[in-house]
Write a protein that holds these residues in place. Structure first.
Motif, PDB file in Angstrom:
ATOM      1  N   ASN A 106       0.850  -1.192   0.000  1.00  0.00           N
ATOM      2  CA  ASN A 106       0.000   0.000   0.000  1.00  0.00           C
ATOM      3  C   ASN A 106       0.884   1.240   0.000  1.00  0.00           C
ATOM      4  O   ASN A 106       1.610   1.502   0.951  1.00  0.00           O
ATOM      5  CB  ASN A 106      -0.908   0.005   1.231  1.00  0.00           C
ATOM      6  CG  ASN A 106      -1.941   1.110   1.185  1.00  0.00           C
ATOM      7  OD1 ASN A 106      -1.896   1.980   0.326  1.00  0.00           O
ATOM      8  ND2 ASN A 106      -2.883   1.079   2.120  1.00  0.00           N
ATOM      9  N   PHE A 107       0.804   2.013  -1.079  1.00  0.00           N
ATOM     10  CA  PHE A 107       1.623   3.217  -1.209  1.00  0.00           C
ATOM     11  C   PHE A 107       0.828   4.482  -0.905  1.00  0.00           C
ATOM     12  O   PHE A 107       1.274   5.591  -1.228  1.00  0.00           O
ATOM     13  CB  PHE A 107       2.235   3.272  -2.617  1.00  0.00           C
ATOM     14  CG  PHE A 107       3.115   2.088  -2.907  1.00  0.00           C
ATOM     15  CD1 PHE A 107       4.425   2.069  -2.450  1.00  0.00           C
ATOM     16  CD2 PHE A 107       2.617   0.987  -3.584  1.00  0.00           C
ATOM     17  CE1 PHE A 107       5.237   0.966  -2.688  1.00  0.00           C
ATOM     18  CE2 PHE A 107       3.422  -0.121  -3.834  1.00  0.00           C
ATOM     19  CZ  PHE A 107       4.730  -0.130  -3.373  1.00  0.00           C
ATOM     20  N   TYR A 116      -4.759  -0.858  -2.260  1.00  0.00           N
ATOM     21  CA  TYR A 116      -3.468  -1.524  -2.149  1.00  0.00           C
ATOM     22  C   TYR A 116      -3.364  -2.596  -3.222  1.00  0.00           C
ATOM     23  O   TYR A 116      -4.367  -3.081  -3.760  1.00  0.00           O
ATOM     24  CB  TYR A 116      -3.294  -2.148  -0.755  1.00  0.00           C
ATOM     25  CG  TYR A 116      -4.382  -3.122  -0.384  1.00  0.00           C
ATOM     26  CD1 TYR A 116      -4.269  -4.485  -0.655  1.00  0.00           C
ATOM     27  CD2 TYR A 116      -5.566  -2.681   0.217  1.00  0.00           C
ATOM     28  CE1 TYR A 116      -5.286  -5.375  -0.329  1.00  0.00           C
ATOM     29  CE2 TYR A 116      -6.580  -3.569   0.540  1.00  0.00           C
ATOM     30  CZ  TYR A 116      -6.442  -4.904   0.264  1.00  0.00           C
ATOM     31  OH  TYR A 116      -7.447  -5.780   0.568  1.00  0.00           O
ATOM     32  N   TYR A 174      -1.160   4.971  -8.496  1.00  0.00           N
ATOM     33  CA  TYR A 174      -1.317   5.856  -7.334  1.00  0.00           C
ATOM     34  C   TYR A 174      -1.226   7.349  -7.683  1.00  0.00           C
ATOM     35  O   TYR A 174      -1.504   8.194  -6.819  1.00  0.00           O
ATOM     36  CB  TYR A 174      -0.265   5.524  -6.279  1.00  0.00           C
ATOM     37  CG  TYR A 174      -0.612   4.322  -5.434  1.00  0.00           C
ATOM     38  CD1 TYR A 174      -1.424   4.443  -4.312  1.00  0.00           C
ATOM     39  CD2 TYR A 174      -0.136   3.068  -5.773  1.00  0.00           C
ATOM     40  CE1 TYR A 174      -1.745   3.342  -3.541  1.00  0.00           C
ATOM     41  CE2 TYR A 174      -0.455   1.958  -5.005  1.00  0.00           C
ATOM     42  CZ  TYR A 174      -1.258   2.106  -3.887  1.00  0.00           C
ATOM     43  OH  TYR A 174      -1.570   1.005  -3.129  1.00  0.00           O
ATOM     44  N   ASP A 183      10.977   7.729   1.586  1.00  0.00           N
ATOM     45  CA  ASP A 183       9.554   7.444   1.402  1.00  0.00           C
ATOM     46  C   ASP A 183       9.158   6.184   2.167  1.00  0.00           C
ATOM     47  O   ASP A 183       9.941   5.234   2.282  1.00  0.00           O
ATOM     48  CB  ASP A 183       9.230   7.252  -0.079  1.00  0.00           C
ATOM     49  CG  ASP A 183       9.274   8.553  -0.859  1.00  0.00           C
ATOM     50  OD1 ASP A 183       9.261   9.634  -0.216  1.00  0.00           O
ATOM     51  OD2 ASP A 183       9.344   8.502  -2.100  1.00  0.00           O
ATOM     52  N   PHE A 185       5.919   3.212   3.010  1.00  0.00           N
ATOM     53  CA  PHE A 185       4.676   2.573   2.591  1.00  0.00           C
ATOM     54  C   PHE A 185       4.405   1.427   3.559  1.00  0.00           C
ATOM     55  O   PHE A 185       5.170   1.210   4.507  1.00  0.00           O
ATOM     56  CB  PHE A 185       4.752   2.088   1.137  1.00  0.00           C
ATOM     57  CG  PHE A 185       5.848   1.094   0.859  1.00  0.00           C
ATOM     58  CD1 PHE A 185       5.601  -0.268   0.853  1.00  0.00           C
ATOM     59  CD2 PHE A 185       7.137   1.526   0.567  1.00  0.00           C
ATOM     60  CE1 PHE A 185       6.599  -1.189   0.586  1.00  0.00           C
ATOM     61  CE2 PHE A 185       8.162   0.611   0.292  1.00  0.00           C
ATOM     62  CZ  PHE A 185       7.887  -0.748   0.304  1.00  0.00           C
TER      63      PHE A 185
END
Length: 226
Positions: A106-107, A116, A174, A183, A185
């Motif tokens: 899931n970003f 996701y 996304y 980053d 996730f």
């Protein structure tokens, strides 16, 4: 079933990784940035050892994940299982009825309504790919022409998969820029079969639910690009 104890298995797996990872003490799985796919086997190993819904069968499994520079995410997974049940041969077949391994990613974890990815794979390399929020999921092929790629390999006492997820696929679905160091996730990884003869449900991150259900993104673990 391999009768090696979970403690021994965990110790052996962690010994072979260049960087150790302990889910109980490390809240975030480190996704290393690598220059070549050969470096994936030097990345931290995660263990699929949470069997919260007891069945007669528990299959030991583990994996590694990394960001391959100029490509996207790589996920390798291995199950210590000889002669895995393998019935399905086409992509988007219900491979979870075979012996399968799965990666859920899931970003957009801050908004569970976006959705996701689920990538579910058997030892033939057939892969079921989905996306969406709980209750409104679609096949990835219904959303975009871009695809993830899965290859599978069988050994005498184990089998493994390599899942390659192009950055373009993540960005297209996304509507986000390319992932970069820093980053974060969320994710979970699974070992499963819904076939009654070998039924089992194992996960990387623990799940609190009365019935087997992997589609609960609130229980995904945190991961961070390094």
């Amino acid at each position: 079933m391999d009768h090696t104890t979970t403690t021994d298995f965990n110790a052996n797996i962690n010994h072979t990784a260049s960087i150790s990872f302990n889910r109980d003490t490390d809240p975030v799985y480190p996704v290393l940035t690598i220059e070549s796919s050969e470096q994936l086997n030097q990345c931290p190993k995660f263990l699929i050892d949470q069997y919260k819904w007891p069945r007669e069968r528990e299959v030991q499994a583990y994996g590694q994940m990394a960001l391959l520079k100029d490509y996207g995410l790589l996920v390798s997974m291995t199950a210590i299982e000889d002669n895995p049940l393998t019935t399905y041969t086409e992509d988007n077949d219900p491979v979870y009825k075979d012996s399968a391994m799965e990666a859920f990613l899931n970003f957009a974890a801050e908004d569970l309504g976006i959705g996701y990815f689920n990538f579910e794979m058997n030892s033939y390399g057939a892969m079921l790919s989905g996306f969406g929020p709980v209750g409104n999921r679609k096949r990835v092929k219904e959303i975009t022409e871009l695809r993830a790629v899965c290859t599978a390999k069988k050994e005498k006492d184990s089998w493994s998969i390599l899942l390659k997820i192009p950055m373009e696929l993540i960005c297209d679905v996304y509507k986000i820029p390319s992932l970069k160091p820093g980053d974060q996730f969320t994710c979970n990884f699974y070992k499963i079969s819904e076939d009654p003869s070998i039924e089992h449900y194992g996960s990387f991150a623990p799940i609190t639910n009365t019935k087997p259900n992997f589609h609960l993104p609130q229980f995904f673990a945190n991961a961070k690009i390094m």
